[in-house]
Design a protein around this motif. Structure first.
Motif, PDB file in Angstrom:
ATOM      1  N   TYR A  21       0.866  -1.189   0.000  1.00 50.27           N
ATOM      2  CA  TYR A  21       0.000   0.000   0.000  1.00 50.27           C
ATOM      3  C   TYR A  21       0.894   1.227   0.000  1.00 50.27           C
ATOM      4  O   TYR A  21       1.926   1.249   0.674  1.00 50.27           O
ATOM      5  N   ALA A  28       2.829   0.792   3.381  1.00 49.97           N
ATOM      6  CA  ALA A  28       2.673  -0.490   4.083  1.00 49.97           C
ATOM      7  C   ALA A  28       3.433  -1.560   3.305  1.00 49.97           C
ATOM      8  O   ALA A  28       3.477  -1.542   2.070  1.00 49.97           O
ATOM      9  N   ILE A  42       2.456  -0.876   8.739  1.00 51.91           N
ATOM     10  CA  ILE A  42       1.960   0.386   8.186  1.00 51.91           C
ATOM     11  C   ILE A  42       2.794   1.495   8.815  1.00 51.91           C
ATOM     12  O   ILE A  42       2.814   1.626  10.051  1.00 51.91           O
ATOM     13  N   ILE A  65      -3.480   6.844   8.182  1.00 51.35           N
ATOM     14  CA  ILE A  65      -3.076   5.503   8.620  1.00 51.35           C
ATOM     15  C   ILE A  65      -4.320   4.628   8.767  1.00 51.35           C
ATOM     16  O   ILE A  65      -4.346   3.475   8.342  1.00 51.35           O
ATOM     17  N   ALA A  68      -5.484   3.540   5.425  1.00 50.36           N
ATOM     18  CA  ALA A  68      -4.609   2.489   4.890  1.00 50.36           C
ATOM     19  C   ALA A  68      -5.006   1.135   5.475  1.00 50.36           C
ATOM     20  O   ALA A  68      -5.117   0.141   4.749  1.00 50.36           O
ATOM     21  N   HIS A 100       5.217   2.874  13.443  1.00 53.70           N
ATOM     22  CA  HIS A 100       4.633   1.827  12.601  1.00 53.70           C
ATOM     23  C   HIS A 100       3.584   1.050  13.384  1.00 53.70           C
ATOM     24  O   HIS A 100       3.644   0.949  14.615  1.00 53.70           O
TER      25      HIS A 100
END
Ligand code: 5GP
Ligand code: ZN
Length: 114
Positions: A21, A28, A42, A65, A68, A100
């Motif tokens: 992604y 990601a 991510i 985020i 995503a 992350h």
């Protein structure tokens, strides 16, 4: 970009990763050492150490985020559920100091996590 940061290097395409992604500010990719059949990371493209380092103006970033994660859950057909994990700081075992979120799925996930 922080020179000795692995995730900055992945975001800058200096280290390869299986990217799953990408948006303007979020990336990601597959975790190199998966703990579940689906184990994605991510990350923010810009270097932020962890949640504690988030700034007020990062609100849109956090939303992105979330978007995503939503897209990945759809792409991987995670209708049965999944887990998002953020390790923040030493006691939580954060080993890469670049913000992350782990997305884990594809097996039963015990609660509480260790
Ligand atoms: P933390 O322990 O900081 O919550 O998670 C760091 C994660 O990054 C670990 O699950 C680890 O396997 C993963 N990781 C570390 N280095 C690399 C790398 O070079 N490439 C990829 N794809 N994952 C990495
Ligand atoms: Zn970084």
């Amino acid at each position: 970009m922080t020179a000795d940061c692995i995730f900055c290097k992945i975001a800058a395409e200096e280290i390869s990763a299986k990217i799953v992604y990408e948006s303007e500010d979020v990336l990601a990719f597959e975790d190199i050492n998966p703990e579940a059949p689906v184990h994605l990371l991510i990350i923010t493209k810009k270097h932020i150490k962890n949640i504690i380092e988030l700034a007020d103006y990062d609100s849109e970033l956090f939303h992105n985020i979330g978007l995503a994660i939503k897209k990945l859950a759809a792409d991987y057909q995670l209708d049965n559920g999944f887990r998002i994990v953020n390790n923040c700081g030493i006691a939580a075992g954060q080993s890469v100091n670049h913000l992350h979120f782990h997305l884990l799925a594809g097996r039963d996930l015990i609660w509480p996590p260790g």
